[in-house]
Scaffold this motif. Structure first.
Motif, PDB file in Angstrom:
ATOM      1  N   HIS A  16       0.838  -1.200   0.000  1.00 55.22           N
ATOM      2  CA  HIS A  16       0.000   0.000   0.000  1.00 55.22           C
ATOM      3  C   HIS A  16       0.881   1.260   0.000  1.00 55.22           C
ATOM      4  O   HIS A  16       0.704   2.168  -0.798  1.00 55.22           O
ATOM      5  N   GLU A  35      -7.109  -1.622  -1.136  1.00 59.02           N
ATOM      6  CA  GLU A  35      -6.482  -0.543  -0.352  1.00 59.02           C
ATOM      7  C   GLU A  35      -5.401   0.185  -1.163  1.00 59.02           C
ATOM      8  O   GLU A  35      -5.326   1.410  -1.176  1.00 59.02           O
ATOM      9  N   THR A  36      -4.555  -0.607  -1.836  1.00 63.51           N
ATOM     10  CA  THR A  36      -3.479  -0.011  -2.657  1.00 63.51           C
ATOM     11  C   THR A  36      -4.077   0.817  -3.789  1.00 63.51           C
ATOM     12  O   THR A  36      -3.612   1.924  -4.082  1.00 63.51           O
ATOM     13  N   ALA A  45      -5.379   4.035  -2.488  1.00 59.62           N
ATOM     14  CA  ALA A  45      -4.273   4.943  -2.140  1.00 59.62           C
ATOM     15  C   ALA A  45      -3.727   5.632  -3.387  1.00 59.62           C
ATOM     16  O   ALA A  45      -3.507   6.843  -3.398  1.00 59.62           O
TER      17      ALA A  45
END
Length: 368
Positions: A26, A203-204, A207
């Motif tokens: 991430h 999530e990555t 981001a």
């Protein structure tokens, strides 16, 4: 400029320090997105400072295709250009002889191919050192890139040049990422995948998107994509260019070393000074440019095999062929007669959507 350079260096240092594992994916994705944004800033500086594109770099595109010679100083780019085209590019045994971009043209298999001898790249060109920015932005306009390497130190040079070109958004011998990215007005970030993902999770992706201030988008992955692939698609300014690694000065290495080099993909060993294997290099350039030759046949006459119409392999319909000859030709177009491998029978009567193959013969029938 110095502050952007400093930021890039800080991020690169932090990425080097960070261990690569699932927990840090991430964080690394976020850093890569920041790095891509800073690189773009470096590439397109604000228009306040005059400067211009740099003298000698605004070379007019001519011929059917453009091939750029990229490499470190004194690896034999100018000698190679002189031998292939007969153009005079100053040659000397000291570094940085060529200071501007020198064009030359070769006619090969009926196609006019423009060769550009670009000045030597130095390490750090992507960060604006030397004449690097102009050299690499000219390389972006090429249909094929020849990375000229010295046979004595090929691998170290290869890695450095690849890093410089990658930093400028040039992807060598790669296909565009097979993923769909579509912005929308509401609904947050949706990630769907048709393959197992080992590099990207929601999530990555979130981001990376938030770094670009994108909060609503649909992303579909069709293969195991990496964070770099996603950033390439969001940035959108990437160019995918075929590349040949030309190993020059093979007269200075042993036969065993030459055999090792010969096994590597996209390689072509030559000696420009002694004119060894220049024919093999031209064949390889032709293969990588992937051009299609179409011969014209005026009514009641034999086909003109001397001067083919050259089309790119991605755009080779009868419509593209007509546009290449004259933009008003389509208005008078009735149908075309095609002889060759794309025709089911000789001749075949086709419309303007018909895809042509290499060395087809075409006769255009106009409306009366």
């Amino acid at each position: 400029m110095a502050t952007v350079m400093q930021k890039i260096k800080d991020i690169e240092d932090e990425m080097a320090r960070t261990q690569k594992n699932k927990a840090t994916a991430h964080h690394l994705g976020l850093l890569k997105a920041k790095l891509a944004k800073l690189r773009r800033e470096l590439l397109t500086p604000s228009s306040k400072g005059g400067g211009g594109a740099g003298e000698g770099f605004d070379v007019t595109k001519s011929g059917d295709s453009r091939v750029g010679l990229v490499g470190f100083p004194s690896v034999g780019k100018s000698t190679l250009l002189n031998k292939l085209t007969g153009t005079f590019s100053e040659v000397a045994s000291y570094e940085f002889t060529t200071l501007t971009c020198i064009p030359g043209v070769i006619t090969y298999r009926g196609a006019k191919i423009q060769l550009l001898d670009l000045p030597g790249i130095i390490e750090g060109a992507k960060d604006g050192k030397g004449r690097g920015r102009q050299v690499i932005s000219t390389a972006r306009t090429c249909n094929c890139i020849l990375i000229v390497l010295d046979a004595i130190k090929p691998i170290t040079h290869k890695r450095l040049i690849e890093k410089e070109l990658e930093g400028f958004g040039i992807r060598l011998n790669k296909e565009p990422p097979n993923l769909t990215f579509r912005k929308k007005d509401k609904g947050g970030i949706n990630l769907t995948s048709t393959a197992t993902n080992t590099h990207l999770d929601l999530e990555t992706v979130k981001a990376i998107c938030s770094e670009y201030r994108i909060h609503n988008a649909d992303i579909t992955l069709r293969y195991d994509a990496t964070a770099d692939d996603l950033i390439d698609v969001i940035e959108g300014s990437r160019v995918y260019i075929p590349c040949i690694y030309v190993v020059n000065k093979i007269d200075q290495i042993t036969l065993e070393e030459l055999e090792i080099l010969d096994k590597l993909p996209h390689y072509c060993p030559i000696s420009a000074h002694l004119e060894w294997n220049l024919d093999g290099l031209l064949d390889k350039i032709w293969e990588y440019l992937n051009l299609t030759r179409i011969y014209t046949k005026p009514k009641g006459m034999n086909p003109d095999y001397e001067d083919p119409v050259i089309l790119s392999s991605k755009r080779r319909t009868v419509e593209d062929f007509c546009n290449r000859i004259h933009k008003d030709m389509l208005k008078q177009f009735k149908y075309a007669l095609v002889w060759g491998s794309s025709a089911k029978h000789k001749p075949q009567r086709v419309g303007k959507e018909h895809e042509l193959e290499d060395e087809d013969v075409v006769q255009i029938i106009k409306k009366v």
